[in-house]
Design a protein around this motif. Structure first.
Motif, mmCIF file in Angstrom:
data_model
loop_
_atom_site.group_PDB
_atom_site.id
_atom_site.type_symbol
_atom_site.label_atom_id
_atom_site.label_comp_id
_atom_site.label_asym_id
_atom_site.label_seq_id
_atom_site.Cartn_x
_atom_site.Cartn_y
_atom_site.Cartn_z
ATOM 1 N N ILE A 1 -50.219 49.806 45.751
ATOM 2 C CA ILE A 1 -51.517 49.285 45.703
ATOM 3 C C ILE A 1 -52.058 49.579 47.276
ATOM 4 O O ILE A 1 -51.531 49.200 48.205
ATOM 5 C CB ILE A 1 -51.798 48.108 45.309
ATOM 6 N N THR A 2 -53.426 50.229 47.336
ATOM 7 C CA THR A 2 -53.826 50.267 48.796
ATOM 8 C C THR A 2 -54.541 49.013 49.109
ATOM 9 O O THR A 2 -55.259 48.256 48.513
ATOM 10 C CB THR A 2 -55.309 51.100 48.509
ATOM 11 N N VAL A 3 -54.030 48.695 50.308
ATOM 12 C CA VAL A 3 -54.226 47.343 50.649
ATOM 13 C C VAL A 3 -55.053 47.100 52.089
ATOM 14 O O VAL A 3 -55.687 46.016 52.528
ATOM 15 C CB VAL A 3 -53.118 46.196 50.834
ATOM 16 N N ALA A 4 -55.223 48.188 52.823
ATOM 17 C CA ALA A 4 -55.914 47.919 54.391
ATOM 18 C C ALA A 4 -56.290 49.501 54.667
ATOM 19 O O ALA A 4 -55.759 50.483 54.313
ATOM 20 C CB ALA A 4 -54.915 47.462 54.930
ATOM 21 N N HIS A 5 -57.194 49.280 55.676
ATOM 22 C CA HIS A 5 -57.676 50.312 56.490
ATOM 23 C C HIS A 5 -56.669 50.480 57.794
ATOM 24 O O HIS A 5 -56.343 49.443 58.197
ATOM 25 C CB HIS A 5 -59.045 50.643 56.755
ATOM 26 N N TYR A 6 -56.610 51.551 58.280
ATOM 27 C CA TYR A 6 -56.083 51.616 59.666
ATOM 28 C C TYR A 6 -56.852 52.084 60.547
ATOM 29 O O TYR A 6 -57.597 53.088 60.270
ATOM 30 C CB TYR A 6 -54.648 52.162 59.723
ATOM 31 N N TYR A 7 -56.659 52.003 61.870
ATOM 32 C CA TYR A 7 -57.501 52.338 62.857
ATOM 33 C C TYR A 7 -57.175 52.723 64.105
ATOM 34 O O TYR A 7 -55.850 52.376 64.530
ATOM 35 C CB TYR A 7 -58.676 51.326 63.295
ATOM 36 N N THR A 8 -57.463 53.929 64.842
ATOM 37 C CA THR A 8 -56.935 54.360 65.977
ATOM 38 C C THR A 8 -57.285 53.473 67.024
ATOM 39 O O THR A 8 -57.967 52.556 66.761
ATOM 40 C CB THR A 8 -57.385 55.671 66.272
ATOM 41 N N VAL B 1 -50.760 53.075 42.147
ATOM 42 C CA VAL B 1 -50.072 53.360 40.790
ATOM 43 C C VAL B 1 -49.276 52.298 40.215
ATOM 44 O O VAL B 1 -48.729 51.520 41.087
ATOM 45 C CB VAL B 1 -49.243 54.594 41.383
ATOM 46 N N TYR B 2 -48.856 52.113 38.783
ATOM 47 C CA TYR B 2 -48.007 51.284 38.334
ATOM 48 C C TYR B 2 -46.823 51.864 38.272
ATOM 49 O O TYR B 2 -46.717 53.096 37.708
ATOM 50 C CB TYR B 2 -48.549 50.916 37.242
#
Length: 455
Positions: free
Chosen positions: A401-408, A121-122
């Protein structure tokens, strides 16, 4: 000519009917597509963010681009040329006055919206200033947890806090926000709706129209100072400890540790942690809480890892009685780590989740599930496995802004899938409890299933 003109009142009624018709179309679609953009507490933004990693300069910069870069970038010359043409058309034909600030902001918002990611989002300078207020468990608002549908932007009350202005005014869980003042709730980004329209000065009032059982209900709600108790707990007669965590706020980590300590002091033999309808919140709090439960055994003590598209990753983990944060990019060390943690809970644990358990809730639940430290009970969680960064621009505006995935810890990417409960149990309530704020634990079939699973 006079016969063709409609009275002003009729025009207004027609406008409202058209607006209502459009809204109801959205609501009906929203019933079919129950995918939530995210959840925020009214007065307190939540979600997993990486703050302060980057500062972007002027968004329009002149630079030499390689041929490969051009393939991945806008043709700015073409864009500027077409914008100039459109502006000329507006100047020549548009009937009304033009708000140039609004037009410019609309261009930037449209670009972010075109990425087809509801989390990107802006924000204008005014919106960003409002959004960066810290969430520390105390705020002025109406006392409601709300969600927004990804397909229709429909806003729904997920939880109404006890003793709040909203509860006093008669708002109920499941109410659909139609109008906040004269602003259509579905037409505004949820963060902005909360910060700019629902929150306000203490003692002031806000008029909210909700849809309940197909009817419009108008509520006149006073804004009050609300201190959210994000953790509630009790020891049941059979020795089961029950902890309800409503969101992962700045204050939640200490409240959770205090609850665990007190229940252990009272002789707790097993523990149920209720994360149903918990939208997530502060990542550090989530890590702190998971570390308070988990031993430093499997997965090298890892609680969470993240990875960008460039392969850069972070890791939050426990080692030698400390919580640590390893950063693999060029942003430097996280000065808030390491932190002390020499605690673990060696008891049978069940975690309650549902489709509204999102973000930090899933980080916490996924970590405990991977370690075999808890059994998950309920229904599949929301499935938000991505991280946003809030990047300020040099004119005071900002981009989330979406920048990364996260992981368990096991490396599971839950985004779009959610966590699958070990024991799947749909919520079934007696008719007199449907929509109730407080459901007695002995009449909550999911709570009872969780207790049975660890007894």
């Amino acid at each position: 000519m006079d016969n063709e003109r409609q009275p002003i009142e009729d025009n207004e009624n027609s406008r409202r009917k058209k607006k209502s018709s459009k809204f109801w179309k959205g609501v009906l679609v929203g019933i079919l597509f129950t995918v939530f953009v995210g959840l925020v507490a009214v007065g307190a933004a939540t979600g997993i963010f990486m703050f302060g990693r980057s500062v972007i300069g002027n968004p329009v910069q002149t630079a030499e681009r390689s041929e490969d870069a051009d393939m991945l970038s806008l043709n700015m010359g073409q864009v500027v040329s077409k914008l100039s043409l459109l502006q000329a058309i507006v100047n020549e034909y548009f009937l009304f006055d033009e708000d140039m600030e609004q037009v410019e902001a609309g261009i930037y918002k449209g670009m972010m919206d075109s990425l087809d990611d509801p989390y990107t989002v802006y924000y204008t300078a005014e919106e960003y200033e409002s959004l960066t207020e810290e969430t520390e468990g105390v705020y002025v608002g109406i006392g409601v947890l709300v969600s927004q549908d990804a397909e229709t932007n429909t806003v729904t009350a997920v939880r109404v806090f006890s003793g709040s202005g909203a509860e006093e005014a008669g708002m109920k869980k499941g109410d659909i926000f139609y109008l906040v003042g004269d602003v259509e709730a579905a037409s505004v980004d949820l963060d902005v709706l909360v910060k700019d329209y629902i929150k306000g000065e203490e003692g002031t009032w806000v008029d909210i129209t909700v849809i309940r059982d197909g009817e419009e209900v108008e509520l006149h709600i006073q804004r009050r100072m609300v201190e959210t108790t994000t953790v509630e707990y009790q020891l049941l007669e059979d020795g089961t400890g029950y902890i309800l965590v409503t969101q992962f706020d700045v204050v939640t980590g200490d409240q959770f540790a205090a609850a665990v300590d007190e229940l252990e002091r009272q002789g707790m033999e097993r523990l149920v942690i209720d994360l149903r309808d918990n939208p997530g919140g502060v990542l550090d709090t989530c890590v702190q809480m998971a570390a308070y439960i988990l031993p430093e055994t499997s997965y090298g003590g890892t609680i969470l890892t993240t990875a960008t598209k460039a392969g850069e990753s972070d890791r939050y983990f426990c080692e030698d009685g400390l919580i640590k944060h390893e950063i693999y990019d060029d942003s430097g060390d996280d000065n808030s780590y390491p932190r002390q943690d020499g605690h673990e809970v060696d008891l049978p644990i069940a975690i309650l989740i549902n489709g509204n358990s999102a973000s930090a809730s899933e980080v916490f639940s996924g970590a405990l599930q991977d370690y075999g430290a808890a059994v998950l009970v309920g229904t599949t969680s929301f499935g938000k496995g991505i991280v946003q960064s809030l990047l300020p621009l040099d004119d005071g505006s900002a981009v989330k802004i979406t920048v990364a995935h996260y992981y368990t810890p096991s490396g599971f990417d839950l985004h779009g899938k959610g966590l699958t409960p070990d024991i799947e149990v749909e919520l079934e309530l007696d008719e007199d409890l449907v929509g109730a704020y407080d459901v007695p634990l002995d009449r909550d079939n999911q709570v009872q299933a969780a207790i049975a699973a660890i007894r």
